[in-house]
Structure formats: C-alpha cells, structure tokens
Scaffold this active site. Structure first.
Site, PDB file in Angstrom:
ATOM      1  N   CYS A 109       0.936  -1.405  -0.086  1.00 58.03           N
ATOM      2  CA  CYS A 109      -0.048  -0.049   0.122  1.00 58.03           C
ATOM      3  C   CYS A 109       0.605   1.225   0.029  1.00 58.03           C
ATOM      4  O   CYS A 109       0.360   2.309  -0.195  1.00 58.03           O
ATOM      5  CB  CYS A 109      -0.905  -0.004   1.211  1.00 58.03           C
ATOM      6  SG  CYS A 109      -1.838  -1.394   1.276  1.00 58.03           S
ATOM      7  N   HIS A 250      -3.622   7.027   2.443  1.00 55.60           N
ATOM      8  CA  HIS A 250      -3.887   5.695   2.028  1.00 55.60           C
ATOM      9  C   HIS A 250      -5.401   5.152   2.566  1.00 55.60           C
ATOM     10  O   HIS A 250      -5.545   5.348   3.739  1.00 55.60           O
ATOM     11  CB  HIS A 250      -2.772   4.685   2.304  1.00 55.60           C
ATOM     12  CG  HIS A 250      -3.440   3.241   1.818  1.00 55.60           C
ATOM     13  ND1 HIS A 250      -3.767   2.815   0.810  1.00 55.60           N
ATOM     14  CD2 HIS A 250      -3.383   2.156   2.845  1.00 55.60           C
ATOM     15  CE1 HIS A 250      -3.967   1.667   0.941  1.00 55.60           C
ATOM     16  NE2 HIS A 250      -3.770   1.132   2.148  1.00 55.60           N
ATOM     17  N   ASN A 280     -10.114  -0.698  -0.114  1.00 52.63           N
ATOM     18  CA  ASN A 280      -8.721  -0.484  -0.157  1.00 52.63           C
ATOM     19  C   ASN A 280      -8.140  -1.149  -1.333  1.00 52.63           C
ATOM     20  O   ASN A 280      -8.215  -2.473  -1.424  1.00 52.63           O
ATOM     21  CB  ASN A 280      -8.156  -1.252   1.076  1.00 52.63           C
ATOM     22  CG  ASN A 280      -6.608  -1.375   0.975  1.00 52.63           C
ATOM     23  OD1 ASN A 280      -5.749  -0.688   0.219  1.00 52.63           O
ATOM     24  ND2 ASN A 280      -5.997  -1.823   2.344  1.00 52.63           N
TER      25      ASN A 280
HETATM   26  N1  ACO Z   1     -18.097  -9.079   9.567  1.00 51.74           N
HETATM   27  C1  ACO Z   1     -18.443  -9.241  10.730  1.00 51.74           C
HETATM   28  N2  ACO Z   1     -17.768  -9.375  11.704  1.00 51.74           N
HETATM   29  C2  ACO Z   1     -16.563  -9.395  11.446  1.00 51.74           C
HETATM   30  C3  ACO Z   1     -15.928  -9.206  10.016  1.00 51.74           C
HETATM   31  C4  ACO Z   1     -16.747  -8.924   9.308  1.00 51.74           C
HETATM   32  N3  ACO Z   1     -16.493  -8.686   7.640  1.00 51.74           N
HETATM   33  N4  ACO Z   1     -14.565  -9.391  10.407  1.00 51.74           N
HETATM   34  C5  ACO Z   1     -14.254  -9.771  11.616  1.00 51.74           C
HETATM   35  N5  ACO Z   1     -15.364  -9.679  12.212  1.00 51.74           N
HETATM   36  C6  ACO Z   1     -15.534 -10.059  13.737  1.00 51.74           C
HETATM   37  C7  ACO Z   1     -14.036 -10.866  14.176  1.00 51.74           C
HETATM   38  O1  ACO Z   1     -14.388 -12.073  13.912  1.00 51.74           O
HETATM   39  C8  ACO Z   1     -14.340 -10.266  15.513  1.00 51.74           C
HETATM   40  O2  ACO Z   1     -15.241 -11.146  16.390  1.00 51.74           O
HETATM   41  P1  ACO Z   1     -15.124 -11.644  17.846  1.00 51.74           P
HETATM   42  O3  ACO Z   1     -14.842 -10.417  18.637  1.00 51.74           O
HETATM   43  O4  ACO Z   1     -16.097 -12.556  18.110  1.00 51.74           O
HETATM   44  O5  ACO Z   1     -13.731 -12.329  17.827  1.00 51.74           O
HETATM   45  C9  ACO Z   1     -14.988  -8.875  15.603  1.00 51.74           C
HETATM   46  O6  ACO Z   1     -15.345  -8.730  14.437  1.00 51.74           O
HETATM   47  C10 ACO Z   1     -13.845  -7.876  15.837  1.00 51.74           C
HETATM   48  O7  ACO Z   1     -12.606  -8.190  14.882  1.00 51.74           O
HETATM   49  P2  ACO Z   1     -11.461  -7.361  14.958  1.00 51.74           P
HETATM   50  O8  ACO Z   1     -10.672  -7.941  14.023  1.00 51.74           O
HETATM   51  O9  ACO Z   1     -11.029  -6.892  16.208  1.00 51.74           O
HETATM   52  O10 ACO Z   1     -11.922  -6.057  14.274  1.00 51.74           O
HETATM   53  P3  ACO Z   1     -11.660  -4.496  14.001  1.00 51.74           P
HETATM   54  O11 ACO Z   1     -12.300  -3.485  14.668  1.00 51.74           O
HETATM   55  O12 ACO Z   1      -9.927  -4.455  14.329  1.00 51.74           O
HETATM   56  O13 ACO Z   1     -11.744  -4.496  12.436  1.00 51.74           O
HETATM   57  C11 ACO Z   1     -10.440  -4.579  10.488  1.00 51.74           C
HETATM   58  C12 ACO Z   1     -11.078  -5.227  11.724  1.00 51.74           C
HETATM   59  C13 ACO Z   1     -11.426  -3.768   9.681  1.00 51.74           C
HETATM   60  C14 ACO Z   1      -9.798  -5.513   9.588  1.00 51.74           C
HETATM   61  C15 ACO Z   1      -9.383  -3.548  11.115  1.00 51.74           C
HETATM   62  O14 ACO Z   1      -8.585  -4.292  11.996  1.00 51.74           O
HETATM   63  C16 ACO Z   1      -8.373  -2.964   9.946  1.00 51.74           C
HETATM   64  O15 ACO Z   1      -8.778  -2.269   9.307  1.00 51.74           O
HETATM   65  N6  ACO Z   1      -7.007  -3.499  10.171  1.00 51.74           N
HETATM   66  C17 ACO Z   1      -6.154  -2.732   9.113  1.00 51.74           C
HETATM   67  C18 ACO Z   1      -6.331  -3.548   7.850  1.00 51.74           C
HETATM   68  C19 ACO Z   1      -5.445  -2.859   6.798  1.00 51.74           C
HETATM   69  O16 ACO Z   1      -5.170  -1.645   6.958  1.00 51.74           O
HETATM   70  N7  ACO Z   1      -5.052  -3.732   6.104  1.00 51.74           N
HETATM   71  C20 ACO Z   1      -4.294  -3.330   4.873  1.00 51.74           C
HETATM   72  C21 ACO Z   1      -3.051  -2.755   5.421  1.00 51.74           C
HETATM   73  S1  ACO Z   1      -2.623  -2.104   3.663  1.00 51.74           S
HETATM   74  C22 ACO Z   1      -1.875  -3.131   2.652  1.00 51.74           C
HETATM   75  O17 ACO Z   1      -0.740  -3.424   2.612  1.00 51.74           O
HETATM   76  C23 ACO Z   1      -2.700  -4.090   1.811  1.00 51.74           C
END
Ligand code: ACO
Length: 323
Positions: A109, A250, A280
């Site tokens: 990214c 980003h 993204n």
């Molecule tokens: N729908 C519903 N529930 C979900 C989903 C979904 N799509 N995905 C995860 N959950 C659940 C999980 O299982 C978890 O449930 P639990 O509490 O029963 O275990 C709960 O939601 C919370 O999960 P978290 O992973 O803690 O949620 P978070 O608030 O951190 O959001 C997310 C997840 C959106 C992925 C976030 O962590 C994020 O944006 N992280 C950064 C990702 C990123 O930027 N990646 C790309 C980097 S750039 C690159 O190089 C591509």
C-alpha cells in the site's frame, strides 16, 4: 512536479449487501468498522496492466502530453499480471511507449509513495524528464471470498501521475520519507507464488495464494506509523497541519485515516476520503484519490498536499507536494 493525474477503475461493483450474501457479515459492521460501502472488481480478462495503461493515458491527457513524451514507467503493484516480466513492461507495450524504460516496485500500500520518491530522484539526477508513476492493483484475484476478515476490505483500480522537472514556480515534490520493518511481515502477506512456496497442490489446498492478515495488529501499527510519517515530514520541512491544503492518506480504514489526521491536527474538511467508493486498493489508493481530488476541484496549483501510506512489509512513508 506532478503535471497530470488519471484513474481507471473497472465497472463491476461489489457492495456491502453483495458481501452479506457471500460471508457472515453486515453492511452495518463493514460501514462502521471500515467506512467502506462499494468496491470495483475487475472483470475476467482485464489485467492489472490494462487498468494501469488506461490510468496513464488519462494522466497524459490531463498533462497535455503524449505517450512519446514518456522516458520511464514505474508501476507500484503487488498484483502484477505475472511474476515476470514486470507489469510496467506490459503497460509500455499497451501504450506503445517505445522509448520508455519500465519497471515495477513492490511496497504494497506504500508503493505509490515509494515509486514517487524514486521518480523524483531519477528526475533530479537528470536521467529522465517525464515519468509515469502508477499504482495499480487487482486485489480481488488474491482475496479469499470465504474469509470475512479480509474479503470485505479490498477492491481493484489504478491511478497514475506524470512526474516532470520542477518549473521554477515553487511547485513540485518537496520531500519524501520512506520506512520499513520486515520483521512484521507475517501480519500481512501472501505466502504462495514466490520461490519460498512455489505453486503446488499443497499451496493451493492451503490457500497460500490469498492475502493473510492479522487485522487488529495491522490496524495498531498503521495508526502509529501513518501518524508518525505525517508528523515527521511536516516537522522536517518546518511546516504544520495548518499549512496543508489537503491530506491524502492511503484508504485502508476510515478510523486509521481519522487518527492520522488528528495526529497532525488537520480537520476533516481538509482530508480526502473516498474509501466508501473503492475500499482498499493498496498501491492504487493514493493516485486514485489524487486524480479524483483534482477532478472535484479540491486540488489547485500551489496547494500543499500531504500524502501518507502504510502497507505490507511493513512499509510506510509520506510525501509533501506543492501541487
Ligand atoms: N463482518 C462481521 N464481523 C467481522 C468481520 C466482518 N467482515 N470481520 C471480522 N469480524 C469480527 C471478528 O471475528 C471479531 O469477532 P470476535 O470479537 O467475536 O472475535 C470482531 O469482528 C472484531 O474483529 P477485529 O479484527 O478486532 O475488528 P477490528 O475492529 O480490528 O476491524 C479490520 C477489523 C477492519 C480488519 C481492522 O482491524 C483493520 O482495518 N485493520 C487494518 C487492515 C489494513 O489496513 N490492512 C491493509 C493494510 S495495507 C496493505 O498493505 C494491503
């Protein structure tokens, strides 16, 4: 300086309600946790280089230039057409840019900021005059649509900027700042397809050709690193958030964007957000945003623009432009 910008996204859309039918998720969860509503998905037969070439052509049109003006094409991507040759070579061929050098860079990214920094250096050294810097991805082809934690996040698209020598008016790429920490690679990676795990029945069965991500951990590092990269480059140039006309971060998660803007005290009206429309798109997200910001009249000549990104590697960085 950046002479022109352009973007290209596939027509096909994948909405939150479409995703509700594929995995156990809800529109509400996706919107509140990420800010995303729709992503563009490349049709079968459309390659990363097709999107990249379209974006470059639009950036050339915007700059009032033609393909024959290009000395080099740099494509930032982690979803190139093939392992080799480079996607930039396919773009060079599709555009007919006969005299241009062509190569890819992989910084996920952060790829567009890395490529912009390289282009700026090549132009400053006098080696080249006009470089097409492209971020292009078809992330849908490496996304596991059975994994709700990743499949809601990613989309496809390309954006391009034509970089040229400064014209003496003060406009140009003022500074770039690049960082990495490879010790954290297992928080976000795609294990298959390289020499470590060449394609085999095992790699296919174990889904090694899909993105693997520890979202919560990536989130924490992204917030810290993007905030630091934004703050550091402003300080190094004796500037503050007040001087910035537009922050273009980003587009990985609206909460990461908000935290980054807050750290450098830039109010929401001076932050460009289009994550709701594209998800993204990795290396493509910043150049798509640049092109859209210009189209919407949010970028005027002379504006100070701050770019900041974080991605797999980990890599992160920032760039300051006088647009
Ligand atoms: N729908 C519903 N529930 C979900 C989903 C979904 N799509 N995905 C995860 N959950 C659940 C999980 O299982 C978890 O449930 P639990 O509490 O029963 O275990 C709960 O939601 C919370 O999960 P978290 O992973 O803690 O949620 P978070 O608030 O951190 O959001 C997310 C997840 C959106 C992925 C976030 O962590 C994020 O944006 N992280 C950064 C990702 C990123 O930027 N990646 C790309 C980097 S750039 C690159 O190089 C591509």
């Amino acid at each position: 300086m950046i002479r022109g910008v352009g973007l290209a996204v596939p027509e096909k859309l994948l909405t939150n309600s479409d995703l509700e039918k594929i995995v156990d998720t809800t529109d509400e969860w996706i919107k509140t946790r990420t800010g995303m509503e729709v992503r563009h998905i490349a049709e079968e037969g459309r390659d990363t280089s097709d999107l990249a070439a379209e974006a470059v052509q639009r950036a050339l049109d915007d700059a009032g230039m033609t393909v024959s003006d290009l000395d080099a094409i740099i494509v930032a991507t982690v979803t190139g057409d093939m392992q080799f040759p480079s996607t930039a070579c396919f773009v060079q061929d599709k555009l007919g840019a006969k005299q241009a050098a062509a190569f890819d860079i992989a910084a996920a990214c952060s790829g567009f900021i890395y490529a912009l920094s390289i282009a700026n250096g090549l132009i400053a050294s006098g080696q080249f005059r006009h470089i097409a810097v492209v971020g292009a991805e078809i992330l849908s082809r490496i996304t596991d649509y059975e994994d709700r934690a990743t499949c809601v996040l990613f989309g496809d698209g390309a954006g391009a900027a034509i970089v040229a020598p400064a014209d003496g008016s003060g406009r140009g790429i003022l500074d770039t700042y690049l960082r990495s920490d490879g010790s954290l690679h297992e928080l976000l990676y795609m294990p298959g397809g390289g020499t470590k795990y060449p394609a085999s029945h095992k790699t296919v069965d174990e889904k090694y050709h899909y993105i693997k991500m520890e979202g919560r951990e990536v989130f924490k590092y992204a917030v810290t690193a993007m905030g630091e990269a934004a703050e550091y480059i402003l300080e190094r140039n004796g500037l503050s958030g007040d001087d910035v006309a537009l922050l273009i971060p980003h587009q990985a998660n609206s909460r990461i964007i908000e935290a980054t803007a807050k750290r450098v005290k830039i109010p929401p009206e001076r932050v460009f957000v289009n994550i709701q429309k594209y998800g993204n798109t990795s290396a493509a997200s910043i150049p798509i945003a640049l092109a859209e910001a210009k189209q919407e009249g949010r970028l005027r000549p002379g504006d100070l623009v701050l770019l900041v990104a974080f991605g797999a590697g980990f890599t992160w960085g920032s760039a300051l432009l006088r647009f």
